[in-house]
Design a protein around this motif. Structure first.
Motif, PDB file in Angstrom:
ATOM      1  N   ALA A 261       0.785  -1.076   0.091  1.00  0.00           N
ATOM      2  CA  ALA A 261       0.007  -0.025  -0.020  1.00  0.00           C
ATOM      3  C   ALA A 261       0.744   1.383   0.163  1.00  0.00           C
ATOM      4  CB  ALA A 261      -1.071  -0.003   1.297  1.00  0.00           C
ATOM      5  N   LEU A 262       1.858   1.208   0.908  1.00  0.00           N
ATOM      6  CA  LEU A 262       2.602   2.363   0.501  1.00  0.00           C
ATOM      7  C   LEU A 262       3.295   2.495  -0.541  1.00  0.00           C
ATOM      8  CD1 LEU A 262       4.458   4.594   1.955  1.00  0.00           C
ATOM      9  CD2 LEU A 262       6.130   2.937   2.831  1.00  0.00           C
ATOM     10  N   ALA A 263       3.861   1.663  -1.118  1.00  0.00           N
ATOM     11  CA  ALA A 263       4.312   1.489  -2.488  1.00  0.00           C
ATOM     12  C   ALA A 263       3.408   2.139  -3.528  1.00  0.00           C
ATOM     13  CB  ALA A 263       4.965   0.127  -3.027  1.00  0.00           C
ATOM     14  N   ALA A 264       2.219   1.845  -3.454  1.00  0.00           N
ATOM     15  CA  ALA A 264       1.213   2.084  -4.265  1.00  0.00           C
ATOM     16  C   ALA A 264       0.604   3.593  -4.145  1.00  0.00           C
ATOM     17  CB  ALA A 264       0.146   1.123  -4.426  1.00  0.00           C
ATOM     18  N   ALA A 265       0.823   4.298  -3.150  1.00  0.00           N
ATOM     19  CA  ALA A 265       0.283   5.596  -2.824  1.00  0.00           C
ATOM     20  C   ALA A 265       0.905   6.679  -3.810  1.00  0.00           C
ATOM     21  CB  ALA A 265       0.467   5.837  -1.385  1.00  0.00           C
ATOM     22  N   ARG A 266       0.266   7.354  -4.225  1.00  0.00           N
ATOM     23  CA  ARG A 266       0.617   8.638  -5.132  1.00  0.00           C
ATOM     24  C   ARG A 266       1.534   9.537  -4.511  1.00  0.00           C
ATOM     25  NH1 ARG A 266      -0.794  13.607  -5.183  1.00  0.00           N
ATOM     26  NH2 ARG A 266      -2.458  13.278  -3.753  1.00  0.00           N
ATOM     27  N   VAL A 267       2.725   9.630  -5.135  1.00  0.00           N
ATOM     28  CA  VAL A 267       3.382  10.940  -4.790  1.00  0.00           C
ATOM     29  C   VAL A 267       3.838  11.723  -5.740  1.00  0.00           C
ATOM     30  CG1 VAL A 267       4.741   9.347  -2.962  1.00  0.00           C
ATOM     31  CG2 VAL A 267       5.622   9.724  -5.294  1.00  0.00           C
ATOM     32  N   ASP A 268       4.027  12.968  -5.382  1.00  0.00           N
ATOM     33  CA  ASP A 268       4.344  14.264  -6.304  1.00  0.00           C
ATOM     34  C   ASP A 268       5.776  14.338  -6.444  1.00  0.00           C
ATOM     35  OD1 ASP A 268       1.681  14.814  -6.256  1.00  0.00           O
ATOM     36  OD2 ASP A 268       1.838  15.962  -4.560  1.00  0.00           O
ATOM     37  N   GLY A 269       6.410  14.110  -7.837  1.00  0.00           N
ATOM     38  CA  GLY A 269       7.627  14.270  -8.285  1.00  0.00           C
ATOM     39  C   GLY A 269       8.403  13.021  -8.174  1.00  0.00           C
ATOM     40  N   ASP A 270       9.613  13.162  -7.539  1.00  0.00           N
ATOM     41  CA  ASP A 270      10.567  12.029  -7.438  1.00  0.00           C
ATOM     42  C   ASP A 270       9.980  10.942  -6.648  1.00  0.00           C
ATOM     43  OD1 ASP A 270      12.416  13.605  -9.297  1.00  0.00           O
ATOM     44  OD2 ASP A 270      13.500  14.306  -7.458  1.00  0.00           O
ATOM     45  N   ASP A 271      10.720   9.593  -6.849  1.00  0.00           N
ATOM     46  CA  ASP A 271      10.001   8.348  -6.246  1.00  0.00           C
ATOM     47  C   ASP A 271      11.357   7.689  -6.356  1.00  0.00           C
ATOM     48  OD1 ASP A 271       8.500   6.737  -4.908  1.00  0.00           O
ATOM     49  OD2 ASP A 271       7.484   6.215  -6.661  1.00  0.00           O
ATOM     50  N   ALA A 272      12.606   7.929  -5.758  1.00  0.00           N
ATOM     51  CA  ALA A 272      13.707   7.028  -5.835  1.00  0.00           C
ATOM     52  C   ALA A 272      14.333   6.519  -4.342  1.00  0.00           C
ATOM     53  CB  ALA A 272      14.693   7.734  -6.620  1.00  0.00           C
ATOM     54  N   ASP A 273      13.838   7.480  -3.340  1.00  0.00           N
ATOM     55  CA  ASP A 273      14.524   7.354  -2.055  1.00  0.00           C
ATOM     56  C   ASP A 273      13.381   7.028  -1.152  1.00  0.00           C
ATOM     57  OD1 ASP A 273      17.273   8.085  -2.411  1.00  0.00           O
ATOM     58  OD2 ASP A 273      16.732   9.905  -3.048  1.00  0.00           O
TER      59      ASP A 273
END
Length: 461
Positions: A261-273
């Motif tokens: 669920a954490l991995a699937a949540a939307r984030v704005d911008g970068d998603d590498a750390d």
């Protein structure tokens, strides 16, 4: 020379080996504070018990520990002095015998005889008479008859009756009832589910293994997690190559779902750390590392204890990528604020959501533990929010449904901050029913077949 001389005495019977191993494991748990699953697995390996013997030993250990409080209520009616005055090693023998008599298909005569023999070998001849008399008294009633004799009626005290009939401390039942929001059949179904041995659930770590490989090795597809498979009939997961090499692992489906669920949540911008703030022993870390690796990113895992950090490293060994394990205190970050895109705060808790696999925990934990853990839980969530960048997300996770470890912690922390808010997490569990009114999610053993995992999704604004 008379017939009673030592030379003419018949040799004493040796105690049953499996029962002796079970008793010694129980003593490690009750006297030394050991964990049943670890102590039992070690004993089974060292004594080379397998097949039916291993299954019998496992039921003796887990069943006796799981029903300990209920058996003590019965024994208190069967012993002429307070149980507190009994030597602990004697009380554990009586509990072990009671479990065989009331919840296992063991002939009553054989059960009493074997426990008398075990008593003689473990604590001496003097105690055999008491064990024989008490267990014979226990054998005169069935489990249901003992519950009727000892527990209050539903009309007098429903929760008090459930505490005896379902082998849970009353304070735990009250917390579960509050979390469920009903005092009907859902509560009893939950208590029954807690008393059932859990399935052995495997996780295929993406990029290193897949579920089809686990199915080919004899597992079957699980119900909710796309990475999960169930090992039918139990057995040793280590016999599966993917597990033996660390490309897969043993992990409850609920734990997989909250990480996914954490991995699937939307984030704005970068998603590498990504950050796992409370990583040990590393099951969720390994799944998160596998998922962030597919996005060309890196996981940083933080664990305050060196030996548990070693377990995290072991779990990450088969996962590609340059992932980092730090030994440190998650409440005192050594990284700049806003360093991460996603943060998992799987905080230390009472573990009341995993009573199926930790049979001793229900009697070991107390309400004081909830109070004592609360400041640490709040500090870790606050640190997690500070560690995530604006637009990023935090998953606050506990393996406890106790309201004071779940939503109360989240509300307390967010009430002191104006830069974060709760988001509805239910859409991150596709296909999973009965997730409640939101925005947070509570999984349940009786509804989902998982541990009672809790997740609140917090977005840094």
């Amino acid at each position: 020379m008379n017939d009673r001389s030592p030379r003419h005495r018949a040799p004493q019977r040796r105690p049953d080996r499996v029962r002796r191993v079970a008793y010694q494991v129980i003593r490690q748990v009750t006297a030394e504070g050991g964990y049943a699953n670890l102590a039992l697995n070690k004993a089974l390996r060292e004594q080379r018990l397998g097949g039916r013997d291993a299954a019998f030993c496992t039921e003796l250990v887990h069943g006796t520990l799981r029903w300990q409080g209920t058996y003590d209520a019965f024994l208190a009616r069967s012993v002429s002095r307070p149980l507190a005055d009994l030597d602990p090693e004697l009380l554990d023998l009586l509990r072990l015998g009671t479990h065989q008599l009331l919840r296992m298909r063991v002939d009553s005569y054989a059960a009493v005889s074997e426990m008398v023999t075990l008593t003689r070998a473990e604590i001496g001849q003097k105690r055999t008479g008491l064990v024989n008399a008490v267990l014979r008294k226990i054998s005169q009633r069935t489990l249901d008859q003992w519950i009727t004799a000892v527990a209050p009626t539903v009309e007098e005290d429903r929760l008090g009756r459930l505490a005896i009939a379902k082998a849970h401390p009353r304070w735990v039942i009250e917390a579960f009832a509050d979390a469920l929001g009903d005092r009907g059949t859902g509560l009893e179904r939950l208590l029954d589910a807690d008393n059932e041995p859990p399935r052995v659930t495997l996780v295929a770590r993406p990029g290193a293994a897949d579920v089809d490989e686990l199915i080919e090795a004899g597992a079957s597809r699980a119900k909710w997690s796309p990475y999960a498979a169930v090992l039918q009939g139990g057995g040793d997961p280590g016999r599966i190559d993917a597990v033996a090499t660390g490309r897969a692992g043993v992990q409850d489906e609920g734990s997989q779902l909250v990480a996914a669920a954490l991995a699937a949540a939307r984030v704005d911008g970068d998603d590498a750390d990504w950050l796992d703030l409370c990583a040990g022993p590393g099951g969720k870390s390994a799944l998160l590392a596998a998922l962030v690796q597919q996005r060309a990113g890196r996981l940083t895992a933080v664990e305050p204890l060196e030996h548990r950090a070693d377990l995290v490293r072991a779990n990450l060994r088969a996962i590609p990528g340059d992932h980092l394990v730090l030994v440190g205190d998650g409440t005192e970050p050594t990284w700049p604020a806003g360093s991460f895109d996603r943060v998992l705060a799987d905080v230390p808790c009472t573990g009341l959501g995993a009573l199926r696999r930790r049979p001793e925990a229900r009697w070991r934990r107390t309400p004081d533990d909830v109070v004592e853990l609360r400041p640490l839980q709040e500090d870790l969530l606050d640190s997690a929010i500070t560690s995530v960048r604006p637009g990023g997300v935090v998953a606050y996770v506990t393996c406890s449904p106790h309201p004071d470890e779940t939503r109360a912690v989240v509300d307390a922390v967010l009430g002191k901050r104006d830069d974060a808010h709760l988001e509805d997490a239910r859409e991150l569990f596709p296909g999973v029913p009965d997730l409640g009114d939101g925005p947070d999610v509570q999984l349940w053993p009786h509804l989902h077949g998982t541990d009672a995992m809790y997740l609140a999704l917090v977005r840094r604004s």
